[in-house]
Design an enzyme around this catalytic site. Structure first.
Site, PDB file in Angstrom:
ATOM      1  N   ASP A  77       0.786  -1.208  -0.354  1.00  0.00           N
ATOM      2  CA  ASP A  77      -0.093  -0.365  -0.356  1.00  0.00           C
ATOM      3  C   ASP A  77       1.142   1.247  -0.077  1.00  0.00           C
ATOM      4  O   ASP A  77       1.739   1.542   1.163  1.00  0.00           O
ATOM      5  CB  ASP A  77      -0.901  -0.272   1.413  1.00  0.00           C
ATOM      6  N   ASP A  94     -12.791  -3.787  -1.061  1.00  0.00           N
ATOM      7  CA  ASP A  94     -13.363  -3.794   0.307  1.00  0.00           C
ATOM      8  C   ASP A  94     -14.076  -3.766   0.536  1.00  0.00           C
ATOM      9  O   ASP A  94     -15.237  -2.755   1.166  1.00  0.00           O
ATOM     10  CB  ASP A  94     -12.684  -1.895   0.361  1.00  0.00           C
TER      11      ASP A  94
HETATM   12  O1  1PR Z   1     -10.823   3.156  -5.381  1.00  0.00           O
HETATM   13  O2  1PR Z   1     -10.159   2.423  -7.398  1.00  0.00           O
HETATM   14  O3  1PR Z   1      -9.022   4.613  -5.933  1.00  0.00           O
HETATM   15  O4  1PR Z   1      -8.631   1.624  -5.590  1.00  0.00           O
HETATM   16  C1  1PR Z   1      -7.953   2.171  -4.104  1.00  0.00           C
HETATM   17  C2  1PR Z   1      -6.967   0.550  -4.015  1.00  0.00           C
HETATM   18  O5  1PR Z   1      -6.492   1.115  -2.503  1.00  0.00           O
HETATM   19  C3  1PR Z   1      -8.308  -0.281  -3.529  1.00  0.00           C
HETATM   20  O6  1PR Z   1      -7.601  -1.285  -3.911  1.00  0.00           O
HETATM   21  C4  1PR Z   1      -8.192  -0.207  -1.739  1.00  0.00           C
HETATM   22  O7  1PR Z   1      -8.462  -1.703  -1.822  1.00  0.00           O
HETATM   23  C5  1PR Z   1      -6.970   0.061  -1.675  1.00  0.00           C
HETATM   24  N1  1PR Z   1      -6.591   1.211  -0.537  1.00  0.00           N
HETATM   25  C6  1PR Z   1      -7.724   2.555  -0.202  1.00  0.00           C
HETATM   26  N2  1PR Z   1      -7.172   2.014   1.553  1.00  0.00           N
HETATM   27  C7  1PR Z   1      -5.936   1.752   2.285  1.00  0.00           C
HETATM   28  C8  1PR Z   1      -5.901   1.601   3.533  1.00  0.00           C
HETATM   29  O8  1PR Z   1      -5.488   0.874   3.946  1.00  0.00           O
HETATM   30  N3  1PR Z   1      -6.704   2.721   4.414  1.00  0.00           N
HETATM   31  N4  1PR Z   1      -5.462  -0.806   1.181  1.00  0.00           N
HETATM   32  C9  1PR Z   1      -5.939   0.742   0.663  1.00  0.00           C
HETATM   33  C10 1PR Z   1      -5.917  -1.591   1.262  1.00  0.00           C
HETATM   34  C11 1PR Z   1      -5.684  -4.196   1.748  1.00  0.00           C
HETATM   35  C12 1PR Z   1      -5.515  -4.389   1.454  1.00  0.00           C
HETATM   36  C13 1PR Z   1      -4.096  -5.066   2.404  1.00  0.00           C
HETATM   37  C14 1PR Z   1      -4.331  -6.481   2.937  1.00  0.00           C
HETATM   38  C15 1PR Z   1      -3.261  -7.184   3.589  1.00  0.00           C
HETATM   39  N5  1PR Z   1      -5.402  -2.285   1.589  1.00  0.00           N
HETATM   40  O9  1PR Z   1      -4.622  -4.914  -0.047  1.00  0.00           O
HETATM   41  O10 1PR Z   1      -3.084  -5.227   1.752  1.00  0.00           O
HETATM   42  O11 1PR Z   1      -5.959  -6.125   3.958  1.00  0.00           O
HETATM   43  O12 1PR Z   1      -2.939  -6.997   5.076  1.00  0.00           O
HETATM   44  P1  1PR Z   1      -2.381  -7.602   6.302  1.00  0.00           P
HETATM   45  O13 1PR Z   1      -1.621  -8.727   5.181  1.00  0.00           O
HETATM   46  O14 1PR Z   1      -1.641  -6.399   6.566  1.00  0.00           O
HETATM   47  O15 1PR Z   1      -3.468  -8.340   7.506  1.00  0.00           O
HETATM   48  P2  1PR Z   1      -9.451   2.547  -6.548  1.00  0.00           P
END
Ligand code: 1PR
Length: 588
Positions: A285, A443
């Site tokens: 991320d 999400d």
């Molecule tokens: O909506 O098209 O602009 O895409 C935004 C992207 O950014 C989406 O794929 C969304 O999942 C991601 N995103 C947005 N905000 C966050 C955040 O964390 N605040 N991250 C985010 C999502 C979640 C996973 C993470 C797993 C594994 N990240 O990809 O890597 O939950 O984590 P872990 O192994 O530590 O539990 P758009």
């Protein structure tokens, strides 16, 4: 065994690269300790005189007819120390001494361009004259008589057979995405090193072996059907898989093509058809921190700010460096999520594109990038379509793009109207780049209910009841990084985006994100049983057993983790060794 190429210009550059994504002057230079030396050791030294003749001057001719992204192939060729001459005219094909044809896009569109530019005839002449040739993916399929892809459409007709679609009715997910070992049926020379090691496939169509084409077939692979994985006749080779995305093994295949043997060939390596390996994906991320540096961060249920007075964005490292490390550590794919892409226009976010460019020069497994893929009008009134945004990501080195928020709006609209407009980002990008290049990132957040009928969306009985003893939950989709809940469930969304052209689903779970307590098995089972495209399980991995659990209890094709890899709590290799011990096939 073959010689590694001399340390040519691209590798010299590679070893001295000092790109850092941090603006901090004290940042250490980025030097990716890719196993060039390790790979080198596998090859005995040879002289340049026995290279494929076109490679003698370190130039490979590349047939890129402009229908898609061949940056990965370019990067791999350059990594091996060669320069590239692009085909501009049919004569360039006829004059080539060593030609690589990485077919991309759809069969009909590719044949159309080849015919219109007079290149189809030149290609046939070149191949019939047994000149050194390597076709990749569609570059193999086009050699056949015809394809059923939007067809029938006539191909170059050099190899007997028809290219058809995988049958998804027998439970096999289409596209076929991932890593398989091959069954070698005859000496192919370029595959001599690979033995039982896996190579990376991504395709929905395939050619089948038959009596008519058996003089060509050098290896097959099993994915529901026994299909052709590679062909070889004399100096002409073609592979259905992607050597440029198959890690060390793929580089060794390309190296063998560029440095063919001068005389006798050796017995084919032991190869057996395997099941599709389960993939282990490292996710980064990425966002700008308060100092303006682009950093890898990690949320706790999507909250990426530290619990300190300053409340700063958690900084877990530099994106290019970490991605390179995960490649070395054996990640089967690397995903970048530009997590503030929903509010910052990604084409204004040039460092993100830089990250992709630098990473793709040295990371030879698939790269996915997501965040901010949508139509956008900038402050000057200039309109950018989501396709333009995606194209820029592809041009910068992405193999797949991932759409989050925009896919939710598209699915809501599709469910409401029942009409596929063809105008959504999902439809447009999958039409141009193929659905295998389009991931939808979901999400969802768990919402407990007492009974499935309490809610209009699909609810499942949960393994662990809710805080008030609720036995069911539905999974509400969110947009803008979990900030806004939408009136659609993950189940409904997954089915809708599959119909709209998604090739894969990245299934997160906000409740489990960063908790290290395991994947949400109820959710992953629900979604992976509902769709016939591959599902990547994400969020919550804490120990190696969580990976075997998700693969044993659900139909997930891949499992993704972030925090445990960033914090170096669990190495990727330990995950894979554990999966192997528990009888789950993985690429080692
Ligand atoms: O909506 O098209 O602009 O895409 C935004 C992207 O950014 C989406 O794929 C969304 O999942 C991601 N995103 C947005 N905000 C966050 C955040 O964390 N605040 N991250 C985010 C999502 C979640 C996973 C993470 C797993 C594994 N990240 O990809 O890597 O939950 O984590 P872990 O192994 O530590 O539990 P758009």
């Amino acid at each position: 065994m073959e010689a590694a190429p001399p340390l040519a210009s691209s590798q010299s550059r590679f070893f001295s690269s000092s790109f850092s994504t941090s603006s901090s002057p004290s940042s250490t230079p980025f030097i990716l300790h890719r196993n060039f030396h390790r790979t080198n050791l596998k090859f005995k030294s040879r002289t340049l005189s026995i290279r494929c003749s076109g490679a003698a001057d370190n130039v490979v001719t590349l047939l890129d007819y402009g229908a898609g992204n061949v940056r990965s192939v370019r990067n791999a060729i350059r990594f091996l120390g060669f320069d590239i001459k692009d085909v501009q005219t049919p004569e360039d094909i006829l004059n080539a001494n060593c030609l690589i044809f990485p077919g991309v896009g759809a069969f009909a569109a590719a044949m159309d361009v080849l015919n219109k530019k007079g290149m189809a005839e030149a290609l046939c002449t070149y191949i019939e004259n047994d000149r050194p040739f390597l076709g990749i993916c569609l570059g193999l399929q086009l050699l056949f008589e015809s394809s059923e892809e939007n067809g029938p459409v006539r191909g170059l007709g050099l190899i007997p057979g028809v290219v058809g679609r995988f049958d998804s009715t027998n439970g096999f997910r289409v596209p076929h995405i991932g890593w398989n070992a091959l069954h070698t049926v005859k000496d192919s020379e370029i595959l001599d090193d690979i033995g039982n090691r896996h190579v990376y496939f991504v395709h929905s169509y395939r050619a089948m072996p038959s009596n008519d084409n058996k003089e060509w077939v050098s290896s097959t692979c099993n994915y529901g059907d026994n299909f052709i994985a590679s062909v070889r006749r004399g100096n002409v080779h073609a592979v259905q898989f992607h050597p440029e995305k198959s890690g060390d093994v793929g580089l060794s295949i390309l190296r063998r093509f560029l440095y063919p043997k001068s005389s006798t060939t050796k017995k084919p390596g032991e190869g057996r058809a395997s099941k599709l390996a389960k993939r282990v994906i490292a996710c980064l991320d990425v966002r700008t921190n308060d100092k303006g540096d682009l950093v890898v961060t990690k949320g706790d249920q999507y909250d990426v700010r530290e619990n300190t007075g300053e409340n700063e964005v958690r900084n877990l490292g530099k994106p290019v460096e970490l991605a390179g490390q995960y490649y070395i550590d054996g990640a089967d794919e690397v995903s970048f999520l530009n997590i503030t892409g929903f509010r910052d226009f990604p084409l204004g976010d040039l460092p993100m594109l830089e990250i992709l460019r630098y990473t793709s020069e040295n990371v030879f497994v698939p790269l996915t990038v997501g965040g901010g893929i949508r139509d956008f009008t900038d402050a000057n009134g200039r309109y950018y379509s989501s396709l333009e945004v995606a194209s820029e990501y592809f041009r910068s080195g992405a193999d797949k793009i991932s759409i989050g928020s925009d896919a939710v709006y598209a699915a809501e609209e599709y469910i409401r109207t029942g009409v596929k407009t063809g105008k959504t980002s999902l439809e447009q990008i999958s039409r141009v780049y193929g659905n295998q290049a389009v991931v939808v990132s979901i999400d969802p957040r768990r919402v407990y209910v007492n009974a499935p009928d309490d809610i209009e969306f699909k609810a499942v009985r949960v393994t662990n009841p809710g805080p008030n003893g609720e036995e069911y939950a539905w999974y509400q989709c969110t947009v803008n990084g979990g900030r806004e809940g939408r009136p659609i469930g993950a189940y409904e969304l997954a089915k809708a985006v599959e119909e709209l052209g998604a090739g894969e689903i990245l299934l997160n779970c906000i409740d489990c994100d960063g908790q290290g307590k395991g994947f949400d098995i109820d959710l992953i089972k629900l979604i992976s049983d509902a769709v016939s495209i591959p599902v990547i399980a994400s969020s919550g991995a804490g120990v190696v057993e969580h990976f075997s659990e998700v693969f044993k209890k659900t139909n997930a094709s891949a499992a993704l983790a972030a925090g445990i890899f960033h914090r170096k709590e669990v190495p990727i290799q330990s995950v894979k060794e554990h999966l192997l011990e528990t009888g789950i096939e993985v690429r080692m």
